[in-house]
Design an enzyme around this catalytic site. Structure first.
Site, PDB file in Angstrom:
ATOM      1  N   ALA A  56      15.178 -18.399 -25.651  1.00 15.97           N
ATOM      2  CA  ALA A  56      14.397 -18.805 -26.830  1.00 15.97           C
ATOM      3  C   ALA A  56      15.064 -18.260 -28.088  1.00 15.97           C
ATOM      4  CB  ALA A  56      12.974 -18.241 -26.738  1.00 15.97           C
ATOM      5  N   GLY A  97      23.529 -15.403 -25.544  1.00 12.57           N
ATOM      6  CA  GLY A  97      23.814 -14.555 -24.387  1.00 12.57           C
ATOM      7  C   GLY A  97      25.311 -14.366 -24.204  1.00 12.57           C
ATOM      8  N   ASP A 143      21.958 -20.663 -18.950  1.00 13.59           N
ATOM      9  CA  ASP A 143      22.109 -20.095 -20.292  1.00 13.59           C
ATOM     10  C   ASP A 143      23.193 -20.896 -21.010  1.00 13.59           C
ATOM     11  OD1 ASP A 143      21.505 -16.825 -21.346  1.00 13.59           O
ATOM     12  OD2 ASP A 143      22.734 -18.197 -22.515  1.00 13.59           O
ATOM     13  N   TYR A 159       7.735 -18.016 -35.102  1.00 10.75           N
ATOM     14  CA  TYR A 159       8.216 -17.545 -33.794  1.00 10.75           C
ATOM     15  C   TYR A 159       7.026 -17.271 -32.869  1.00 10.75           C
ATOM     16  CZ  TYR A 159       9.671 -14.227 -30.268  1.00 10.75           C
ATOM     17  OH  TYR A 159       9.841 -13.581 -29.076  1.00 10.75           O
ATOM     18  N   SER A 212      14.382 -16.016 -31.196  1.00  9.92           N
ATOM     19  CA  SER A 212      13.406 -14.915 -31.177  1.00  9.92           C
ATOM     20  C   SER A 212      13.424 -14.021 -32.412  1.00  9.92           C
ATOM     21  CB  SER A 212      13.629 -14.064 -29.924  1.00  9.92           C
ATOM     22  OG  SER A 212      14.911 -13.489 -29.966  1.00  9.92           O
ATOM     23  N   GLY A 263       6.229  -9.757 -43.593  1.00 11.00           N
ATOM     24  CA  GLY A 263       5.646 -10.099 -42.294  1.00 11.00           C
ATOM     25  C   GLY A 263       5.492  -8.941 -41.336  1.00 11.00           C
ATOM     26  N   ASP A 264       5.925  -7.719 -41.710  1.00 14.91           N
ATOM     27  CA  ASP A 264       5.799  -6.575 -40.801  1.00 14.91           C
ATOM     28  C   ASP A 264       4.375  -6.016 -40.825  1.00 14.91           C
ATOM     29  OD1 ASP A 264       8.257  -6.304 -39.589  1.00 14.91           O
ATOM     30  OD2 ASP A 264       9.042  -4.855 -41.045  1.00 14.91           O
ATOM     31  N   PHE A 274       6.012  -5.967 -26.307  1.00  9.74           N
ATOM     32  CA  PHE A 274       5.994  -5.318 -27.608  1.00  9.74           C
ATOM     33  C   PHE A 274       7.480  -5.087 -27.973  1.00  9.74           C
ATOM     34  CE2 PHE A 274       1.559  -4.813 -28.996  1.00  9.74           C
ATOM     35  CZ  PHE A 274       1.032  -5.679 -28.066  1.00  9.74           C
TER      36      PHE A 274
HETATM   37  N1  UFG Z   1      13.194  -1.647 -39.246  1.00  6.09           N
HETATM   38  C1  UFG Z   1      13.709  -0.954 -40.320  1.00  6.09           C
HETATM   39  N2  UFG Z   1      15.001  -1.185 -40.665  1.00  6.09           N
HETATM   40  C2  UFG Z   1      15.810  -2.050 -39.984  1.00  6.09           C
HETATM   41  C3  UFG Z   1      15.258  -2.745 -38.868  1.00  6.09           C
HETATM   42  C4  UFG Z   1      13.956  -2.513 -38.538  1.00  6.09           C
HETATM   43  O1  UFG Z   1      13.015  -0.165 -40.976  1.00  6.09           O
HETATM   44  O2  UFG Z   1      16.977  -2.222 -40.355  1.00  6.09           O
HETATM   45  C5  UFG Z   1      11.780  -1.424 -38.875  1.00  6.09           C
HETATM   46  C6  UFG Z   1      10.941  -2.679 -38.976  1.00  6.09           C
HETATM   47  O3  UFG Z   1      10.446  -2.846 -40.275  1.00  6.09           O
HETATM   48  C7  UFG Z   1       9.859  -2.405 -37.950  1.00  6.09           C
HETATM   49  C8  UFG Z   1      10.575  -1.550 -36.895  1.00  6.09           C
HETATM   50  O4  UFG Z   1      11.736  -1.051 -37.533  1.00  6.09           O
HETATM   51  O5  UFG Z   1       8.856  -1.629 -38.522  1.00  6.09           O
HETATM   52  C9  UFG Z   1      10.988  -2.358 -35.687  1.00  6.09           C
HETATM   53  O6  UFG Z   1      11.696  -3.497 -36.125  1.00  6.09           O
HETATM   54  P1  UFG Z   1      12.516  -4.460 -35.148  1.00  6.09           P
HETATM   55  O7  UFG Z   1      13.201  -5.467 -36.014  1.00  6.09           O
HETATM   56  O8  UFG Z   1      13.348  -3.628 -34.231  1.00  6.09           O
HETATM   57  O9  UFG Z   1      11.389  -5.134 -34.256  1.00  6.09           O
HETATM   58  P2  UFG Z   1      10.111  -5.983 -34.718  1.00  6.09           P
HETATM   59  O10 UFG Z   1       8.923  -5.086 -34.573  1.00  6.09           O
HETATM   60  O11 UFG Z   1      10.295  -6.585 -36.045  1.00  6.09           O
HETATM   61  O12 UFG Z   1      10.128  -7.197 -33.708  1.00  6.09           O
HETATM   62  C10 UFG Z   1      10.096  -7.037 -32.307  1.00  6.09           C
HETATM   63  C11 UFG Z   1      10.832  -8.223 -31.675  1.00  6.09           C
HETATM   64  C12 UFG Z   1      10.131  -9.521 -31.996  1.00  6.09           C
HETATM   65  C13 UFG Z   1       8.685  -9.425 -31.599  1.00  6.09           C
HETATM   66  C14 UFG Z   1       8.034  -8.204 -32.185  1.00  6.09           C
HETATM   67  C15 UFG Z   1       6.661  -8.042 -31.641  1.00  6.09           C
HETATM   68  O13 UFG Z   1      12.158  -8.270 -32.149  1.00  6.09           O
HETATM   69  O14 UFG Z   1      10.744 -10.581 -31.301  1.00  6.09           O
HETATM   70  O15 UFG Z   1       8.774  -7.022 -31.855  1.00  6.09           O
HETATM   71  O16 UFG Z   1       6.133  -6.826 -32.004  1.00  6.09           O
HETATM   72  F1  UFG Z   1       8.017 -10.518 -32.031  1.00  6.09           F
END
Ligand code: UFG
Length: 344
Positions: A90, A51, A46, A156, A92, A298-299, A184
């Protein structure tokens, strides 16, 4: 000369030795704990850019080096004989990858290719890749099984797909056996409190919302409440990091007797952002201050895994699948570690 990993030393010992890249990071450190708990030997590689030194348990050896350093990689593989490589290191962050796409592709693919090459040259032909649900972009169907078409919606996810492709070539040409584990939403913390989630910057929902409830951060912004879901907020499949670690142990065992595999890993149950906030309030008895903001680019509205293949083929069954357990373990670690690992 004593050479760690020589057959003479290993003979008769029911243990294995693994190289864990990114073993000082969130998921990697939990996998290291799981390997040490079952008596295996672990070398963590690492660069500590994301980390934390303190996340590497005393029982593991830490090599602080960059994956871009070919000479260092060769030295590591020459010093130890590994039974397999577990590759977590990575970049991420989906959002960051949309801003610096070439950087993401070059780093994640380049580092992984060098690592695969070094492993193959050393005769280490077992490899577990930390992959992602981001491969599926806006998925064709829910829950998402392994036969769903892949179509990453961001660099990513694309970079991880490229690494999976590189592994497939290493398999067909060099006989490498690999497992690609598409996580996930990794969340939670070691139930014994030995490790937790400490990103800088933190972007993930569960730690951000808990810190808001603890009064350590401003109110959480919920990214959109106009999605086509029952309460309008995005639905995700939150999987406990200790269950993820257990999946790694199981695929390592399976790779000894079976060919390469790809698994989607989640609980098969989705929770909306509002439901996660509700779980935090239920578990902690504290309100999560929040407001509704615009959607985050992108969500996808819903991401839920179909993990039947992993369950059927490895016997994996999540022990901490309940969202309250995910929240409880995260809450405990964050409450006990107000500054995370304290090195930022
Ligand atoms: N969210 C909010 N407010 C915030 C942060 C997140 O509403 O301040 C929402 C996001 O829009 C999403 C959910 O909470 O709907 C989860 O968001 P995260 O950022 O915790 O996680 P992601 O789903 O965006 O991403 C995660 C990993 C990625 C991976 C992805 C695959 O961090 O590396 O799951 O599903 F690619």
């Amino acid at each position: 000369m004593f050479r760690p990993g020589s057959d003479a030393v290993r003979q008769g010992l029911d243990m294995a030795r693994y190289l864990v890249t990114g073993g000082a990071g969130f998921v990697g450190s939990h996998a290291v704990l799981a390997l040490l708990d079952r008596g295996d030997e672990v070398v963590v590689l690492d660069d500590l850019s994301q980390g934390h030194r303190a996340a590497v348990p005393a029982g593991a050896t830490l090599v602080q080096a960059q994956l871009s350093d070919r000479a260092e990689l060769a030295r590591v593989f020459a010093n130890w004989r590994f039974d397999a490589v577990l590759h977590f290191a990575a970049l991420s962050l989906v959002g960051e990858s949309m801003k610096s796409p070439m950087h993401y592709l070059a780093e994640n693919l380049g580092n992984s290719v060098r690592l695969i090459e070094a492993a193959v040259e050393a005769g280490c032909l077992r490899f577990v890749l930390s992959s992602t649900a981001a491969l599926f972009g806006k998925p064709e169907r829910i829950p998402i099984d392994e036969d769903c078409p892949v179509a990453p919606g961001n660099p990513y996810g694309e970079s991880k797909l490229m690494v999976e492709t590189a592994l497939a070539w290493a398999e067909s040409i060099h006989g490498l056996r690999y497992a690609a584990l598409r996580y996930f939403n990794a969340a939670g913390s070691d139930p014994a409190g030995r490790a937790g989630e400490d990103h800088n910057p933190e972007t993930h929902l569960v730690p951000l919302a808990i810190d808001a409830a603890l009064g350590r951060r401003p109110a959480l912004t919920v990214f959109g409440d106009d999605y086509p879901t029952p309460d309008g907020t995005c639905i995700r499949d939150y999987v406990h990091v200790t269950d993820l670690a257990d999946a790694h142990l199981r695929v390592l065992t399976r790779l000894e007797t079976h060919g390469s595999c790809r698994y989607n890993i989640g609980n098969g149950e989705g929770h909306s952002v509002k439901q996660v906030l509700g779980a935090i309030e239920r578990v902690s008895g504290r309100a999560v201050p929040h407001s509704i903001g615009p959607r985050r680019a992108g969500d996808p509205a819903v991401l839920v895994a179909a993990s039947e293949r992993l369950r059927r083929e490895t016997g994996w069954a999540p022990r901490f699948g309940d969202i309250d357990k995910i929240v409880r373990t995260t809450w405990a670690w964050r409450e006990a570690h107000p500054k995370g690992y304290g090195d930022r």
